[in-house]
Design a protein around this motif. Structure first.
Motif, mmCIF file in Angstrom:
data_model
loop_
_atom_site.group_PDB
_atom_site.id
_atom_site.type_symbol
_atom_site.label_atom_id
_atom_site.label_comp_id
_atom_site.label_asym_id
_atom_site.label_seq_id
_atom_site.Cartn_x
_atom_site.Cartn_y
_atom_site.Cartn_z
ATOM 1 N N LEU A 1 49.258 -13.164 -7.939
ATOM 2 C CA LEU A 1 49.061 -13.925 -9.281
ATOM 3 C C LEU A 1 48.181 -12.895 -10.263
ATOM 4 N N TRP A 2 47.483 -12.067 -9.891
ATOM 5 C CA TRP A 2 46.723 -11.206 -10.926
ATOM 6 C C TRP A 2 47.169 -9.660 -10.730
ATOM 7 N N SER A 3 47.052 -9.094 -9.815
ATOM 8 C CA SER A 3 47.095 -7.581 -9.999
ATOM 9 C C SER A 3 48.031 -6.977 -8.645
ATOM 10 N N THR A 4 48.844 -6.087 -9.006
ATOM 11 C CA THR A 4 49.746 -5.733 -7.913
ATOM 12 C C THR A 4 49.335 -4.325 -7.500
ATOM 13 N N ASP A 5 48.219 -3.840 -8.225
ATOM 14 C CA ASP A 5 47.463 -2.700 -7.669
ATOM 15 C C ASP A 5 46.614 -3.141 -6.501
ATOM 16 N N MET A 6 46.733 -2.721 -5.440
ATOM 17 C CA MET A 6 46.336 -3.111 -4.155
ATOM 18 C C MET A 6 44.703 -2.916 -4.219
ATOM 19 N N ASN A 7 44.555 -1.751 -4.645
ATOM 20 C CA ASN A 7 43.153 -1.232 -4.845
ATOM 21 C C ASN A 7 42.269 -2.259 -5.701
ATOM 22 N N ARG A 8 42.911 -2.392 -6.822
ATOM 23 C CA ARG A 8 42.259 -3.566 -7.745
ATOM 24 C C ARG A 8 41.937 -4.731 -7.160
ATOM 25 N N ALA A 9 43.269 -5.455 -6.480
ATOM 26 C CA ALA A 9 43.106 -6.606 -5.904
ATOM 27 C C ALA A 9 42.128 -6.566 -4.662
ATOM 28 N N ASN A 10 42.037 -5.596 -3.938
ATOM 29 C CA ASN A 10 41.218 -5.503 -2.921
ATOM 30 C C ASN A 10 39.632 -5.389 -3.462
ATOM 31 N N GLY A 11 39.517 -4.750 -4.488
ATOM 32 C CA GLY A 11 37.863 -4.730 -5.056
ATOM 33 C C GLY A 11 37.616 -6.188 -5.500
ATOM 34 N N ALA A 12 38.479 -6.990 -6.316
ATOM 35 C CA ALA A 12 38.200 -8.418 -6.882
ATOM 36 C C ALA A 12 38.203 -9.282 -5.474
ATOM 37 N N VAL B 1 43.326 -14.429 2.509
ATOM 38 C CA VAL B 1 43.923 -15.353 1.638
ATOM 39 C C VAL B 1 43.752 -14.996 0.226
ATOM 40 N N LEU B 2 42.400 -14.540 -0.017
ATOM 41 C CA LEU B 2 42.083 -13.961 -1.356
ATOM 42 C C LEU B 2 43.201 -12.656 -1.802
ATOM 43 N N LEU B 3 43.258 -11.954 -0.917
ATOM 44 C CA LEU B 3 43.981 -10.527 -1.166
ATOM 45 C C LEU B 3 45.432 -10.940 -1.613
ATOM 46 N N ALA B 4 46.008 -11.866 -0.740
ATOM 47 C CA ALA B 4 47.382 -12.226 -0.864
ATOM 48 C C ALA B 4 47.409 -12.979 -2.183
ATOM 49 N N GLN C 1 49.013 -10.653 7.498
ATOM 50 C CA GLN C 1 48.474 -9.861 6.149
ATOM 51 C C GLN C 1 49.368 -8.666 6.084
ATOM 52 N N PRO C 2 49.949 -7.962 6.885
ATOM 53 C CA PRO C 2 50.681 -6.974 6.914
ATOM 54 C C PRO C 2 51.935 -7.250 5.747
ATOM 55 N N ARG C 3 52.607 -8.203 6.371
ATOM 56 C CA ARG C 3 53.957 -8.759 5.544
ATOM 57 C C ARG C 3 53.381 -9.020 4.007
ATOM 58 N N VAL C 4 52.236 -9.697 3.729
ATOM 59 C CA VAL C 4 51.721 -9.937 2.545
ATOM 60 C C VAL C 4 51.503 -8.651 1.667
ATOM 61 N N ALA C 5 50.980 -7.727 2.235
ATOM 62 C CA ALA C 5 50.565 -6.557 1.718
ATOM 63 C C ALA C 5 51.759 -5.750 1.329
ATOM 64 N N ARG C 6 52.830 -5.788 2.302
ATOM 65 C CA ARG C 6 54.097 -5.208 2.014
ATOM 66 C C ARG C 6 54.971 -5.900 0.628
ATOM 67 N N TYR C 7 54.680 -7.080 0.661
ATOM 68 C CA TYR C 7 55.355 -7.856 -0.560
ATOM 69 C C TYR C 7 54.596 -7.451 -1.790
ATOM 70 N N VAL C 8 53.453 -7.216 -1.775
ATOM 71 C CA VAL C 8 52.518 -6.842 -2.890
ATOM 72 C C VAL C 8 52.797 -5.297 -3.371
ATOM 73 N N ARG C 9 52.997 -4.492 -2.468
ATOM 74 C CA ARG C 9 53.507 -3.281 -2.563
ATOM 75 C C ARG C 9 54.967 -3.098 -3.322
ATOM 76 N N ARG C 10 55.724 -3.967 -2.805
ATOM 77 C CA ARG C 10 56.958 -4.107 -3.294
ATOM 78 C C ARG C 10 57.041 -4.540 -4.766
ATOM 79 N N ASN C 11 56.240 -5.478 -5.117
ATOM 80 C CA ASN C 11 56.245 -5.979 -6.273
ATOM 81 C C ASN C 11 55.585 -4.847 -7.197
ATOM 82 N N ALA C 12 54.602 -4.344 -6.793
ATOM 83 C CA ALA C 12 53.802 -3.128 -7.404
ATOM 84 C C ALA C 12 54.698 -2.268 -7.873
#
Length: 257
Positions: free
Chosen positions: A175-186, A167-170, A118-129
Protein backbone atom coordinates in the motif's frame (compact mmCIF):
# COMPACT_ATOMS: atom_id res chain seq x y z
CA UNK A 1 15.13 -18.68 38.63
CA UNK A 2 18.22 -20.83 38.23
CA UNK A 3 21.33 -19.93 36.28
CA UNK A 4 20.23 -22.35 33.57
CA UNK A 5 16.91 -20.51 33.22
CA UNK A 6 18.67 -17.15 33.08
CA UNK A 7 20.95 -18.52 30.37
CA UNK A 8 17.94 -19.85 28.44
CA UNK A 9 16.26 -16.41 28.48
CA UNK A 10 19.48 -14.68 27.41
CA UNK A 11 19.99 -17.21 24.62
CA UNK A 12 16.39 -16.79 23.45
CA UNK A 13 16.92 -13.03 23.39
CA UNK A 14 20.04 -13.39 21.23
CA UNK A 15 18.26 -15.71 18.81
CA UNK A 16 15.26 -13.38 18.69
CA UNK A 17 17.53 -10.45 17.88
CA UNK A 18 19.09 -12.34 14.99
CA UNK A 19 15.74 -13.55 13.67
CA UNK A 20 14.20 -10.09 13.86
CA UNK A 21 16.87 -8.87 11.45
CA UNK A 22 16.80 -11.88 9.15
CA UNK A 23 13.15 -12.94 9.08
CA UNK A 24 11.17 -10.96 11.65
CA UNK A 25 8.94 -12.31 14.45
CA UNK A 26 11.67 -12.93 17.02
CA UNK A 27 9.02 -12.76 19.76
CA UNK A 28 7.98 -16.22 18.61
CA UNK A 29 11.21 -17.43 20.22
CA UNK A 30 11.30 -15.40 23.46
CA UNK A 31 7.62 -15.62 24.40
CA UNK A 32 7.29 -19.45 24.17
CA UNK A 33 10.61 -19.79 25.99
CA UNK A 34 9.27 -17.75 28.90
CA UNK A 35 6.07 -19.80 28.95
CA UNK A 36 8.12 -23.02 29.01
CA UNK A 37 9.97 -21.70 32.06
CA UNK A 38 6.67 -21.26 33.90
CA UNK A 39 6.34 -17.49 33.56
CA UNK A 40 2.64 -16.42 33.56
CA UNK A 41 1.52 -15.38 30.05
CA UNK A 42 0.77 -11.72 30.84
CA UNK A 43 4.01 -11.25 32.79
CA UNK A 44 5.92 -12.98 29.99
CA UNK A 45 4.36 -10.72 27.38
CA UNK A 46 4.90 -7.39 29.16
CA UNK A 47 8.44 -8.27 30.26
CA UNK A 48 9.32 -9.43 26.76
CA UNK A 49 7.91 -6.22 25.27
CA UNK A 50 9.97 -4.04 27.60
CA UNK A 51 13.06 -6.12 26.95
CA UNK A 52 12.78 -5.68 23.20
CA UNK A 53 12.61 -1.87 23.36
CA UNK A 54 16.39 -1.30 22.89
CA UNK A 55 16.42 -3.53 19.81
CA UNK A 56 13.36 -1.71 18.43
CA UNK A 57 15.03 1.67 18.79
CA UNK A 58 18.35 0.60 17.27
CA UNK A 59 16.56 -1.20 14.44
CA UNK A 60 14.62 1.94 13.52
CA UNK A 61 17.75 4.10 13.74
CA UNK A 62 19.64 1.74 11.48
CA UNK A 63 17.29 2.46 8.57
CA UNK A 64 17.36 6.26 8.78
CA UNK A 65 19.10 6.59 5.40
CA UNK A 66 16.41 4.61 3.59
CA UNK A 67 13.74 6.95 4.96
CA UNK A 68 15.26 10.24 3.81
CA UNK A 69 12.57 12.44 2.32
CA UNK A 70 9.82 10.25 3.78
CA UNK A 71 9.92 11.21 7.46
CA UNK A 72 6.72 13.26 7.32
CA UNK A 73 4.75 10.28 6.02
CA UNK A 74 6.46 7.94 8.48
CA UNK A 75 5.72 10.34 11.35
CA UNK A 76 2.01 10.37 10.48
CA UNK A 77 1.90 6.59 10.42
CA UNK A 78 3.96 6.37 13.61
CA UNK A 79 1.42 8.57 15.42
CA UNK A 80 -1.36 6.11 14.60
CA UNK A 81 0.87 3.17 15.48
CA UNK A 82 1.44 4.81 18.87
CA UNK A 83 -2.30 5.25 19.42
CA UNK A 84 -2.80 1.60 18.54
CA UNK A 85 0.01 0.54 20.86
CA UNK A 86 -1.57 2.47 23.73
CA UNK A 87 -4.95 0.84 23.08
CA UNK A 88 -3.41 -2.62 22.87
CA UNK A 89 -1.37 -2.14 26.04
CA UNK A 90 -4.38 -0.90 27.99
CA UNK A 91 -6.49 -3.81 26.74
CA UNK A 92 -3.85 -6.30 27.87
CA UNK A 93 -3.80 -4.87 31.39
CA UNK A 94 -7.52 -4.10 31.66
CA UNK A 95 -8.89 -7.44 30.48
CA UNK A 96 -8.70 -10.45 32.81
CA UNK A 97 -5.53 -12.51 32.57
CA UNK A 98 -7.71 -15.46 31.55
CA UNK A 99 -8.74 -13.52 28.45
CA UNK A 100 -5.13 -13.20 27.32
CA UNK A 101 -4.46 -16.86 28.13
CA UNK A 102 -7.47 -17.80 26.01
CA UNK A 103 -6.64 -15.67 22.98
CA UNK A 104 -2.85 -16.02 22.86
CA UNK A 105 -2.86 -19.53 21.31
CA UNK A 106 -4.88 -18.18 18.39
CA UNK A 107 -2.51 -15.21 18.09
CA UNK A 108 0.44 -17.61 18.05
CA UNK A 109 -1.14 -19.57 15.20
CA UNK A 110 -1.78 -16.36 13.24
CA UNK A 111 1.77 -15.20 13.89
CA UNK A 112 3.14 -18.55 12.73
CA UNK A 113 1.16 -18.30 9.50
CA UNK A 114 2.42 -14.75 8.96
CA UNK A 115 6.02 -15.87 9.46
CA UNK A 116 5.50 -18.79 7.09
CA UNK A 117 4.06 -16.70 4.24
CA UNK A 118 6.57 -13.86 4.58
CA UNK A 119 8.75 -15.09 1.65
CA UNK A 120 5.74 -15.13 -0.70
CA UNK A 121 4.80 -11.62 0.40
CA UNK A 122 8.38 -10.46 -0.19
CA UNK A 123 8.38 -11.98 -3.69
CA UNK A 124 5.06 -10.29 -4.47
CA UNK A 125 6.43 -6.93 -3.34
CA UNK A 126 9.61 -7.39 -5.38
CA UNK A 127 7.62 -8.25 -8.51
CA UNK A 128 5.55 -5.12 -8.04
CA UNK A 129 8.72 -3.15 -7.37
CA UNK A 130 10.10 -3.99 -10.80
CA UNK A 131 6.96 -2.65 -12.48
CA UNK A 132 6.78 0.49 -10.34
CA UNK A 133 10.44 1.32 -10.78
CA UNK A 134 9.81 1.68 -14.50
CA UNK A 135 6.98 4.10 -13.71
CA UNK A 136 9.13 5.89 -11.10
CA UNK A 137 6.43 5.77 -8.40
CA UNK A 138 7.81 3.21 -5.99
CA UNK A 139 6.49 5.17 -3.01
CA UNK A 140 2.91 6.39 -2.80
CA UNK A 141 1.08 8.85 -0.57
CA UNK A 142 -0.27 7.59 2.74
CA UNK A 143 -3.90 6.55 2.29
CA UNK A 144 -6.78 6.27 4.75
CA UNK A 145 -6.78 2.50 4.34
CA UNK A 146 -3.08 2.33 5.20
CA UNK A 147 -3.67 4.48 8.29
CA UNK A 148 -6.40 2.11 9.49
CA UNK A 149 -4.10 -0.84 8.88
CA UNK A 150 -1.26 0.78 10.82
CA UNK A 151 -3.65 1.55 13.68
CA UNK A 152 -4.87 -2.06 13.77
CA UNK A 153 -1.34 -3.49 13.76
CA UNK A 154 -0.46 -1.04 16.52
CA UNK A 155 -3.28 -2.44 18.66
CA UNK A 156 -2.05 -5.95 17.93
CA UNK A 157 1.53 -4.93 18.71
CA UNK A 158 0.56 -3.39 22.04
CA UNK A 159 -1.53 -6.41 23.01
CA UNK A 160 0.79 -9.21 21.84
CA UNK A 161 3.06 -8.25 18.95
CA UNK A 162 4.51 -11.50 17.63
CA UNK A 163 4.98 -11.20 13.83
CA UNK A 164 3.67 -7.62 13.87
CA UNK A 165 6.65 -6.69 11.72
CA UNK A 166 5.75 -9.33 9.14
CA UNK A 167 2.21 -7.95 8.81
CA UNK A 168 3.48 -4.37 8.65
CA UNK A 169 6.07 -5.14 5.98
CA UNK A 170 3.47 -6.85 3.81
CA UNK A 171 1.01 -3.98 4.20
CA UNK A 172 3.58 -1.23 3.65
CA UNK A 173 5.03 -3.03 0.63
CA UNK A 174 1.62 -3.31 -1.00
CA UNK A 175 0.00 0.00 0.00
CA UNK A 176 2.91 2.41 0.43
CA UNK A 177 6.34 1.60 -1.02
CA UNK A 178 7.57 -1.24 -3.18
CA UNK A 179 11.13 -0.29 -2.22
CA UNK A 180 11.81 -3.17 0.18
CA UNK A 181 14.48 -1.32 2.15
CA UNK A 182 12.25 1.72 2.59
CA UNK A 183 9.26 -0.41 3.58
CA UNK A 184 11.43 -2.33 6.02
CA UNK A 185 12.74 0.90 7.54
CA UNK A 186 9.22 2.22 8.02
CA UNK A 187 8.19 -1.14 9.47
CA UNK A 188 10.94 -0.89 12.07
CA UNK A 189 9.84 2.61 13.06
CA UNK A 190 6.15 1.72 13.32
CA UNK A 191 6.64 -1.54 15.18
CA UNK A 192 9.20 0.14 17.44
CA UNK A 193 6.78 2.97 18.21
CA UNK A 194 4.01 0.57 19.26
CA UNK A 195 6.56 -1.37 21.29
CA UNK A 196 7.86 1.70 23.12
CA UNK A 197 4.49 3.20 24.06
CA UNK A 198 3.09 -0.13 25.25
CA UNK A 199 6.31 -0.72 27.22
CA UNK A 200 5.81 2.61 28.99
CA UNK A 201 2.30 1.52 29.98
CA UNK A 202 3.55 -1.84 31.21
CA UNK A 203 6.34 -0.25 33.25
CA UNK A 204 3.92 2.15 34.93
CA UNK A 205 1.62 -0.75 35.80
CA UNK A 206 4.32 -2.53 37.81
CA UNK A 207 3.73 -5.87 36.05
CA UNK A 208 7.20 -6.13 34.50
CA UNK A 209 9.63 -8.78 35.73
CA UNK A 210 12.84 -6.79 35.35
CA UNK A 211 15.08 -9.84 35.48
CA UNK A 212 13.41 -11.11 32.32
CA UNK A 213 13.27 -7.68 30.67
CA UNK A 214 16.98 -7.02 31.21
CA UNK A 215 18.04 -10.46 29.98
CA UNK A 216 15.85 -10.23 26.87
CA UNK A 217 17.09 -6.68 26.27
CA UNK A 218 20.76 -7.63 26.48
CA UNK A 219 20.25 -10.74 24.39
CA UNK A 220 18.22 -9.05 21.66
CA UNK A 221 20.74 -6.21 21.42
CA UNK A 222 23.56 -8.71 20.94
CA UNK A 223 21.49 -10.69 18.46
CA UNK A 224 20.62 -7.54 16.53
CA UNK A 225 24.30 -6.72 16.05
CA UNK A 226 25.06 -10.28 14.95
CA UNK A 227 22.06 -10.37 12.63
CA UNK A 228 22.96 -7.05 11.04
CA UNK A 229 26.47 -8.33 10.24
CA UNK A 230 25.79 -11.85 9.06
CA UNK A 231 22.05 -11.85 8.44
CA UNK A 232 22.31 -12.42 4.70
CA UNK A 233 24.58 -15.42 5.22
CA UNK A 234 22.22 -17.21 7.62
CA UNK A 235 19.74 -19.79 6.33
CA UNK A 236 16.59 -17.70 6.70
CA UNK A 237 14.26 -20.59 5.67
CA UNK A 238 15.62 -22.69 8.54
CA UNK A 239 15.16 -19.87 11.03
CA UNK A 240 11.66 -19.24 9.72
CA UNK A 241 10.84 -22.95 10.10
CA UNK A 242 12.03 -22.77 13.72
CA UNK A 243 9.72 -19.82 14.30
CA UNK A 244 6.72 -21.67 12.92
CA UNK A 245 7.45 -24.87 14.84
CA UNK A 246 8.02 -23.06 18.13
CA UNK A 247 4.90 -20.93 17.76
CA UNK A 248 2.64 -23.86 16.85
CA UNK A 249 4.09 -26.02 19.63
CA UNK A 250 3.45 -23.29 22.18
CA UNK A 251 -0.07 -22.81 20.82
CA UNK A 252 -0.81 -26.55 21.13
CA UNK A 253 0.51 -26.62 24.71
CA UNK A 254 -1.64 -23.63 25.67
CA UNK A 255 -4.70 -25.14 23.96
CA UNK A 256 -4.21 -28.37 25.97
CA UNK A 257 -3.75 -26.47 29.22
Amino acid sequence: MSLVEYAAILGAGILAGIINVVAGAGTLITFPTLLALGVPPVVANVSNTVGLVPASVTGAFGYRRELRGQWRAVAVMAAFSAVGGIIGGILLLALPATSFSFIVPFLLVIAAVMAAVQPRVARYVRRNAAAHEQADDSTRAVTFGLILGVLATGVYGGYFGAAQGVVLLAMLGILWSTDMNRANGAKNVLAGTANVVSAIIFISSGTVDWRIAVLVGIGSAIGGVIGARIGRRLPAPVLRAILVIVALTAAVILFVE
